[in-house]
Design a protein around this motif. Sequence first.
Motif, mmCIF file in Angstrom:
data_model
loop_
_atom_site.group_PDB
_atom_site.id
_atom_site.type_symbol
_atom_site.label_atom_id
_atom_site.label_comp_id
_atom_site.label_asym_id
_atom_site.label_seq_id
_atom_site.Cartn_x
_atom_site.Cartn_y
_atom_site.Cartn_z
ATOM 1 N N ILE A 19 0.114 -0.950 -0.027
ATOM 2 C CA ILE A 19 0.198 -0.023 0.010
ATOM 3 C C ILE A 19 1.098 1.305 0.099
ATOM 4 O O ILE A 19 2.253 1.014 0.644
ATOM 5 C CB ILE A 19 -0.826 -0.047 0.870
ATOM 6 C CG1 ILE A 19 -1.776 -1.336 1.833
ATOM 7 C CG2 ILE A 19 -1.424 1.160 1.898
ATOM 8 C CD1 ILE A 19 -2.507 -1.633 2.337
ATOM 9 N N GLU A 70 -10.562 5.839 -1.621
ATOM 10 C CA GLU A 70 -9.178 5.507 -2.552
ATOM 11 C C GLU A 70 -9.971 4.814 -3.731
ATOM 12 O O GLU A 70 -10.423 5.244 -3.836
ATOM 13 C CB GLU A 70 -8.390 4.649 -1.985
ATOM 14 C CG GLU A 70 -7.212 5.344 -0.032
ATOM 15 C CD GLU A 70 -6.145 4.115 0.344
ATOM 16 O OE1 GLU A 70 -4.904 4.208 -0.086
ATOM 17 O OE2 GLU A 70 -6.465 2.855 0.366
ATOM 18 N N GLN A 80 -9.151 1.415 -7.601
ATOM 19 C CA GLN A 80 -7.790 0.000 -8.124
ATOM 20 C C GLN A 80 -7.433 -0.732 -6.134
ATOM 21 O O GLN A 80 -7.215 -1.942 -6.844
ATOM 22 C CB GLN A 80 -6.483 1.182 -8.185
ATOM 23 C CG GLN A 80 -6.296 1.126 -9.830
ATOM 24 C CD GLN A 80 -5.242 1.592 -9.873
ATOM 25 O OE1 GLN A 80 -4.463 3.036 -9.602
ATOM 26 N NE2 GLN A 80 -4.496 0.712 -10.617
ATOM 27 N N LYS A 81 -8.144 -0.211 -5.448
ATOM 28 C CA LYS A 81 -7.394 -0.763 -4.954
ATOM 29 C C LYS A 81 -9.112 -0.974 -3.647
ATOM 30 O O LYS A 81 -10.329 -0.555 -4.294
ATOM 31 C CB LYS A 81 -7.265 0.702 -3.867
ATOM 32 C CG LYS A 81 -5.845 0.548 -3.739
ATOM 33 C CD LYS A 81 -5.160 1.901 -3.259
ATOM 34 C CE LYS A 81 -3.676 1.994 -3.629
ATOM 35 N NZ LYS A 81 -2.740 3.288 -2.652
ATOM 36 N N GLU A 82 -9.404 -2.277 -2.546
ATOM 37 C CA GLU A 82 -10.163 -3.046 -2.230
ATOM 38 C C GLU A 82 -10.369 -1.767 -0.972
ATOM 39 O O GLU A 82 -9.401 -0.740 -0.114
ATOM 40 C CB GLU A 82 -9.763 -3.962 -1.095
ATOM 41 C CG GLU A 82 -10.067 -5.069 -1.776
ATOM 42 C CD GLU A 82 -10.580 -5.529 -2.625
ATOM 43 O OE1 GLU A 82 -12.016 -5.052 -2.407
ATOM 44 O OE2 GLU A 82 -10.848 -6.602 -3.120
ATOM 45 N N GLN A 122 -11.291 -0.394 2.538
ATOM 46 C CA GLN A 122 -10.346 -0.338 3.989
ATOM 47 C C GLN A 122 -10.801 -0.682 5.106
ATOM 48 O O GLN A 122 -11.982 0.504 5.508
ATOM 49 C CB GLN A 122 -8.877 0.482 3.747
ATOM 50 C CG GLN A 122 -7.659 0.064 2.904
ATOM 51 C CD GLN A 122 -7.561 -1.731 2.844
ATOM 52 O OE1 GLN A 122 -6.853 -2.476 3.900
ATOM 53 N NE2 GLN A 122 -7.960 -2.568 1.065
#
Length: 783
Positions: free
Chosen positions: A262, A588, A591-593, A595
């Motif tokens: 990350i 975010e 592209q990101k899971e 959190q």
Amino acid sequence: MWRHRGFSALNISGLAVGMAAAFLILLYVGFELSYDTMFPKKDRIHMLVSDLKTPSDSYQIPVVDWSVLGKITPRFPEIQSSTRIVDMNLSIQKGTENFVEKRSLAADSTFFKIFDLKLLEGDPDEALRAPLSLVLSQTGAQKYFGSENPMGKSLKIMNGKYTAQITGIMQDLPKNTQIQADYLLSLSTYTKVIDPTLDESWGNYEPRGYVLLSENVNTKNLVSKINTFLEEEDGEKMKAANLFIKQDLELITDVYLYSTRIGSGSANINNIYIFGVVALFILLIASINFINLTTARSVERAKEVGIRKVVGAQKNQLMLQFVGESLIVTILAYILGIAIATLALPYFNTLAGQEVASGVFANWSYVGLFFAIALAIGLAAGTYPALVLSSFRPVSVLKGKFSTTRSGTFLRKALVVSQFTVSIILIIGTLIIYNQMHFMQSQDLGFAKDRLLILDIDNHPKQQLLADYLKKNPNIISVGKGSTVPGGGGNKSSALSIMQNSQGQDQTLTVDRYIIDDKYLDQLDIKLIAGRNFSRDLASDSTQALIINEKVVDLLGYSNPDAAIGASFDQWGREGQIVGVVADFHSESLQKEIQPLSFVFDTKQTKLLTLKVAAADLPETLAFVEESWKQFLPDTHFDYYFLDEFFDRQYRAEQRFSNLFLNFAVLAIFISCMGLLGLASYSTKQRRREIGIRKIVGASILGIVNLLSKEFIKLVGIAFLIAVPIAWFSMHKWLQDFAYRIEIPWWIFAVAGMLAIGVAMLTVSFQAIKAAIANPVKSLRTE
């Protein structure tokens, strides 16, 4: 060349454009691959990273505990030296003006020893040793001191709380490194002045850690020894916190493109591979065009070859003639290609979002490589016709019995299929990339980012006075406070937290932590799905309340959000109960899971003012905000941004990739069409007598156009069938890098096929129509 000027221009320009495009892509790929390779000891510099595991989850992060390097460096002889780096926004006061410098780092005194960065002035071993020491880059020195020598002078930092002494001047850091700074503050400022407990703290992850290893160290063995030692050293703390930590080493030259942690890097090695393949494709298409047109045109020179053989020319002389002519043409194309690349480089740098090269001759090895490629293409294009033509009997040629061979025809058809296969792959790739980008930017994020003006007040003591004054403007709907906003603005932090799970047991989690006020959730329209929001009327909310997101609820094992209300928590010394649950939202990029996230209520530790503004009279509102800022914070630089624009910056890398890919895909299709136009022209010319006879016996213009076009369209159809599975596999793999992605729809392939056939039809039809409407008498008069 001069006799067939149109053909020569088409042939040379097609190859030149292809070489220029491939050359520019090579510059970009080379720049990305060169990240952090300028350090002399790069093969021995490693980034120490952390793997955190709790009973419910695991995290891979690019930072380390404040104390870990101090423990392992003296313990293991394999580690010659180590340094910590902390990214920071450094406020610097010069006279009555205050600036927030975002290109700032705090670093240990060993920084220059590890990275071997040259100091223009100052001692590299001592420059960052004492607290409140500040090293400036040439750019930083010029900004604050002009032509004066800054050494020994001072600047007020951190809103005037401290005075830092200038102890060194360094060269500006190159752009192709992740260590970017114009201001280096000694890390001992933090560990000895601001918070003397930092060096002894455990579980506090903020600095990046770098180690310089001895020669020929086995990193796997060293990592194993480090983890065994730290387990002995901190094992009890890990068990007590239910948090188990492992360290790992990543070579500094691998971090930018290959690290999956990350926050590590913004580039993607798969994108670099894709651009490398695109460059190869474009060069291949341009080369195929050149060879195809050269070999096709060479048939017309059969009589010339026959006469030369009759008057005594040897086979090797004919070979030398054809290869020599071909080499001259490719060298001309190479020179023109370099000229095109030189003219296009400023635009390409803008498209890439960074200066990938200051000039095309910045790397002579690339220039030499493309010269060698030009020679290779020239040899390939000249050798085939030389071998074919020089092998024929001159008597047959001079009698007019020479014609295009089956092998030659098959070769040209295969080359056309190859280049259109590549073009269709690029069309499909462009459509999929565009759809993925549109999907990410149009997706419901779970919060509202429109009309939110963010002011970075850096926790200024007069922030409340400014906030109260701003509320008086009718165009400012509400004013809130927060430590950070979605997209990474402000100070985003992660907190080691102990929370009561569904079994009534304490569970350790690492969660992102937002410090907010009671207006923040409403301003961003973050939906509260259980419990309540923070309240100013409840004094306990500022010390004993926590709001979490759905992700935390799932990790704690609760069946629904309401069940988590009232669960106990312990986060950085703050103990109390969970009072609310918000719906998951994308803090975010997609592209990101999503959190795990927590919110705490504290109006004294917020560094951002969040303003919900009306859409009307926006310039006037912004002017009022700036005037108010200057009134209450006259010594601080006015720093603001709109949340929607700020959040979308996360997609800049993908947008640049998308724009570059689109430009080069269009270029590849254009080069393919140039080749097709040349072949269509050649084919039409070869059949001009046939076309004349057909017109005389009653053939229609449409019939002749159809006759001349169908063969090429058939080749494009074959190319489509080959391209579809290759494109699907490649783009399916590319999409795996996105946590949230589209399913590749069937219509994209249909659109790509129709586009390719449509472009081919237009290209071929131009020559076909021209031939069909020509006077048949002229066609039949020719020899």
